[in-house]
Design a protein around this motif. Structure first.
Motif, mmCIF file in Angstrom:
data_model
loop_
_atom_site.group_PDB
_atom_site.id
_atom_site.type_symbol
_atom_site.label_atom_id
_atom_site.label_comp_id
_atom_site.label_asym_id
_atom_site.label_seq_id
_atom_site.Cartn_x
_atom_site.Cartn_y
_atom_site.Cartn_z
ATOM 1 N N GLY A 126 0.784 -1.231 0.000
ATOM 2 C CA GLY A 126 0.000 0.000 0.000
ATOM 3 C C GLY A 126 0.812 1.275 0.000
ATOM 4 N N VAL A 127 2.033 1.240 -0.553
ATOM 5 C CA VAL A 127 2.861 2.445 -0.634
ATOM 6 C C VAL A 127 2.201 3.455 -1.567
ATOM 7 C CG1 VAL A 127 5.089 3.363 -1.350
ATOM 8 C CG2 VAL A 127 4.969 1.170 -0.146
ATOM 9 N N SER A 128 2.168 4.720 -1.152
ATOM 10 C CA SER A 128 1.597 5.784 -1.978
ATOM 11 C C SER A 128 2.697 6.399 -2.846
ATOM 12 C CB SER A 128 0.959 6.867 -1.102
ATOM 13 O OG SER A 128 -0.144 6.342 -0.392
ATOM 14 N N TYR A 129 2.453 6.465 -4.141
ATOM 15 C CA TYR A 129 3.417 7.043 -5.072
ATOM 16 C C TYR A 129 2.899 8.378 -5.598
ATOM 17 C CZ TYR A 129 5.654 2.433 -5.216
ATOM 18 O OH TYR A 129 6.307 1.262 -4.892
ATOM 19 N N SER A 130 3.836 9.285 -5.832
ATOM 20 C CA SER A 130 3.533 10.557 -6.490
ATOM 21 C C SER A 130 4.432 10.653 -7.711
ATOM 22 C CB SER A 130 3.774 11.740 -5.550
ATOM 23 O OG SER A 130 2.879 11.711 -4.455
ATOM 24 N N LEU A 131 3.832 10.677 -8.891
ATOM 25 C CA LEU A 131 4.579 10.528 -10.136
ATOM 26 C C LEU A 131 4.393 11.745 -11.035
ATOM 27 C CD1 LEU A 131 3.418 6.856 -10.701
ATOM 28 C CD2 LEU A 131 5.661 7.566 -9.842
ATOM 29 N N TYR A 132 5.423 12.001 -11.844
ATOM 30 C CA TYR A 132 5.430 13.178 -12.723
ATOM 31 C C TYR A 132 5.946 12.738 -14.082
ATOM 32 C CZ TYR A 132 6.073 18.139 -13.964
ATOM 33 O OH TYR A 132 5.993 19.378 -14.543
ATOM 34 N N ALA A 133 5.152 12.949 -15.140
ATOM 35 C CA ALA A 133 5.546 12.449 -16.452
ATOM 36 C C ALA A 133 4.891 13.269 -17.554
ATOM 37 C CB ALA A 133 5.168 10.972 -16.599
ATOM 38 N N ARG A 134 5.434 13.124 -18.747
ATOM 39 C CA ARG A 134 4.913 13.822 -19.926
ATOM 40 C C ARG A 134 3.914 12.931 -20.658
ATOM 41 N NH1 ARG A 134 6.394 13.462 -25.110
ATOM 42 N NH2 ARG A 134 8.238 12.248 -24.517
ATOM 43 N N ILE A 135 2.837 13.536 -21.137
ATOM 44 C CA ILE A 135 1.835 12.799 -21.907
ATOM 45 C C ILE A 135 2.354 12.624 -23.336
ATOM 46 C CG2 ILE A 135 -0.520 12.815 -22.803
ATOM 47 C CD1 ILE A 135 -1.331 14.490 -20.394
ATOM 48 N N GLU A 136 2.598 11.377 -23.707
ATOM 49 C CA GLU A 136 3.117 11.090 -25.047
ATOM 50 C C GLU A 136 2.000 10.870 -26.051
ATOM 51 O OE1 GLU A 136 4.989 7.201 -26.268
ATOM 52 O OE2 GLU A 136 6.786 8.462 -26.308
ATOM 53 N N SER A 137 0.942 10.210 -25.628
ATOM 54 C CA SER A 137 -0.173 9.949 -26.545
ATOM 55 C C SER A 137 -1.445 9.686 -25.756
ATOM 56 C CB SER A 137 0.132 8.756 -27.458
ATOM 57 O OG SER A 137 0.238 7.559 -26.698
ATOM 58 N N ILE A 138 -2.570 9.936 -26.416
ATOM 59 C CA ILE A 138 -3.887 9.654 -25.852
ATOM 60 C C ILE A 138 -4.664 8.889 -26.909
ATOM 61 C CG2 ILE A 138 -6.005 10.626 -24.882
ATOM 62 C CD1 ILE A 138 -4.413 13.123 -24.147
ATOM 63 N N THR A 139 -5.029 7.652 -26.607
ATOM 64 C CA THR A 139 -5.714 6.839 -27.600
ATOM 65 C C THR A 139 -7.169 7.242 -27.711
ATOM 66 O OG1 THR A 139 -6.360 5.141 -26.013
ATOM 67 C CG2 THR A 139 -4.208 4.904 -27.048
ATOM 68 N N SER A 140 -7.777 6.855 -28.815
ATOM 69 C CA SER A 140 -9.196 7.107 -29.015
ATOM 70 C C SER A 140 -10.019 6.144 -28.169
ATOM 71 C CB SER A 140 -9.558 6.943 -30.495
ATOM 72 O OG SER A 140 -9.224 5.653 -30.937
ATOM 73 N N LEU A 141 -11.286 6.503 -27.979
ATOM 74 C CA LEU A 141 -12.184 5.687 -27.167
ATOM 75 C C LEU A 141 -12.402 4.338 -27.826
ATOM 76 C CD1 LEU A 141 -13.947 5.917 -24.598
ATOM 77 C CD2 LEU A 141 -15.828 6.555 -26.102
ATOM 78 N N GLU A 142 -12.411 3.288 -27.039
ATOM 79 C CA GLU A 142 -12.623 1.952 -27.566
ATOM 80 C C GLU A 142 -13.461 1.143 -26.592
ATOM 81 O OE1 GLU A 142 -9.138 -0.629 -27.532
ATOM 82 O OE2 GLU A 142 -8.043 0.960 -26.505
ATOM 83 N N ILE A 143 -14.017 0.072 -27.094
ATOM 84 C CA ILE A 143 -14.812 -0.842 -26.285
ATOM 85 C C ILE A 143 -14.047 -2.150 -26.167
ATOM 86 C CG2 ILE A 143 -17.005 -2.032 -26.046
ATOM 87 C CD1 ILE A 143 -17.227 0.973 -25.851
ATOM 88 N N LEU A 144 -13.826 -2.605 -24.956
ATOM 89 C CA LEU A 144 -13.101 -3.846 -24.716
ATOM 90 C C LEU A 144 -14.094 -4.973 -24.464
ATOM 91 C CD1 LEU A 144 -10.227 -2.584 -22.411
ATOM 92 C CD2 LEU A 144 -10.220 -2.845 -24.877
ATOM 93 N N GLU A 145 -14.295 -5.804 -25.453
ATOM 94 C CA GLU A 145 -15.270 -6.882 -25.318
ATOM 95 C C GLU A 145 -14.826 -7.910 -24.276
ATOM 96 O OE1 GLU A 145 -15.923 -8.508 -29.141
ATOM 97 O OE2 GLU A 145 -16.830 -6.680 -29.967
ATOM 98 N N GLN A 146 -13.490 -8.139 -24.186
ATOM 99 C CA GLN A 146 -13.023 -9.148 -23.249
ATOM 100 C C GLN A 146 -13.169 -8.706 -21.807
ATOM 101 O OE1 GLN A 146 -11.211 -7.316 -25.273
ATOM 102 N NE2 GLN A 146 -9.138 -6.928 -24.538
ATOM 103 N N CYS A 147 -13.461 -7.419 -21.599
ATOM 104 C CA CYS A 147 -13.646 -6.911 -20.231
ATOM 105 C C CYS A 147 -15.112 -6.564 -19.975
ATOM 106 C CB CYS A 147 -12.752 -5.694 -19.994
ATOM 107 S SG CYS A 147 -10.993 -6.043 -20.090
ATOM 108 N N GLY A 148 -16.010 -7.204 -20.711
ATOM 109 C CA GLY A 148 -17.427 -6.962 -20.469
ATOM 110 C C GLY A 148 -17.953 -5.708 -21.113
ATOM 111 N N GLY A 149 -17.337 -5.253 -22.179
ATOM 112 C CA GLY A 149 -17.813 -4.063 -22.880
ATOM 113 C C GLY A 149 -17.474 -2.759 -22.192
ATOM 114 N N LEU A 150 -16.407 -2.716 -21.395
ATOM 115 C CA LEU A 150 -16.021 -1.499 -20.693
ATOM 116 C C LEU A 150 -15.387 -0.504 -21.661
ATOM 117 C CD1 LEU A 150 -14.432 -2.987 -17.434
ATOM 118 C CD2 LEU A 150 -16.733 -2.098 -17.751
#
Length: 330
Positions: free
Chosen positions: A101-125
């Motif tokens: 349960g260690v709490s992390y605080s992270l700092y990073a650059r956003i390289e990419s943001i994918t488009s919205l998708e539906i994951l059928e193997q995860c129950g349509g999430l």
């Protein structure tokens, strides 16, 4: 026990609104509360309770989707980033730390943001995937699920994202097919901070299109003493420093062109066209002329192209061009 309620006054587009705070009490409480007067924040997933539905001013109902904007040029924000987010890195995340349960605080650059998708193997999430790169060049995925995906609308590629207490999922134990050891998720205790990417712009002088088109006759009649007007506009530059015209609706003319322009569009009469023979690819040279001059455009094709489709005398419109100067300053 009575639950305490704090209200945050927001000012946007000349309107005030009150925001009820729930999970963000620690961000307001002195002496270390970061939500102070003049602090900029992003909010999404909000519901508005108008004054007609109750007494007092309009109020935004609580939302967990709040992102605090930081400015690295401000001393307080730079100290916060250095003190809270620069001690941990993606490489410091361990199985033992996650399980304990260690709490992390992270700092990073956003390289990419994918488009919205539906994951059928995860129950349509529904899922948004944000690829982050820390200062050591290590990449990690930050996943948003279902109603969380609206948070991605607040982010942009190139911005720096600070994640306080993200939920860390062990990829091998999840339903995702991935080679990553860990992935980050937006948990109930997660707080996000954003240093927006500031796109560099350049002031460009462009002559008014109306002075060179049919509308110029009306303009000249209205004020015959005025010559061609010149407009100064600020245009974004890409990572190579070229001015990007792809989202700018100004019609460019040959006389307006100079080096380091990209995404430009030209409209004119074809005066000459031929194919380069001593090249491996399919390359055509097309001479385009408008009312201000002429210029050669080199067109690269991924496959064969019929020369007969465009010939001398045709009027053509070409978009997506890049302009650069040759060694001969042409």
């Amino acid at each position: 026990m009575m639950e305490r309620i704090k209200l945050l006054s927001l000012y946007s587009t000349n309107k005030f609104v009150m925001l009820s705070l729930c999970r963000y009490y620690d961000l307001v409480d002195p002496p270390n509360g970061i939500l102070k007067k003049a602090r900029e924040i992003f909010l999404t997933g909000c519901y508005l309770r108008t004054a007609k539905e109750g007494c007092g001013s309009p109020r935004l109902l609580p939302t967990e989707y709040l992102v605090i904007l930081l400015d690295e040029d401000l001393d307080d924000d730079a100290i916060l980033i250095g003190a809270q987010f620069c001690s941990d890195s993606f490489s410091s995340i361990s199985h033992a730390g996650v399980k304990n349960g260690v709490s992390y605080s992270l700092y990073a650059r956003i390289e990419s943001i994918t488009s919205l998708e539906i994951l059928e193997q995860c129950g349509g999430l529904q899922r948004k995937q944000i690829t982050l790169v820390d200062n050591d060049g290590v990449k990690l995925r930050f996943l948003l699920w279902n109603e969380q995906v609206i948070l991605a609308n607040l982010f942009s590629v190139g911005s720096m994202l600070a994640l306080d207490r993200p939920y860390i999922a062990i990829a091998a134990e999840s339903a995702l097919e991935t080679s990553d050891e860990f992935c980050l998720e937006y948990g109930t205790a997660t707080q996000l901070y954003l240093v927006p990417f500031v796109q560099h712009e350049e002031q460009v002088c462009l002559s008014s299109t109306q002075n060179r088109t049919q509308g110029s006759k009306l303009h000249a009649a209205a004020d015959p003493t005025q010559g061609p007007k010149v407009s100064q506009v600020s245009l974004p530059c890409d990572s190579q420093g070229s001015i990007d015209f792809s989202n700018y609706p100004f019609q460019l003319f040959v006389a307006d062109l100079h080096g380091k322009m990209t995404g430009i569009s030209l409209y004119g009469v074809v005066r000459d066209v031929f194919r380069e023979r001593e090249t491996a690819g399919v390359i055509f040279l097309l001479k385009l002329e408008d009312s201000t001059g002429s210029i050669w455009a080199k067109l690269h094709f991924s496959q064969s192209w019929s020369l007969g489709r465009v010939s001398v005398g045709h009027t053509a419109y070409i978009s997506g061009l890049t302009c650069s100067k040759t060694k001969q300053d042409r």
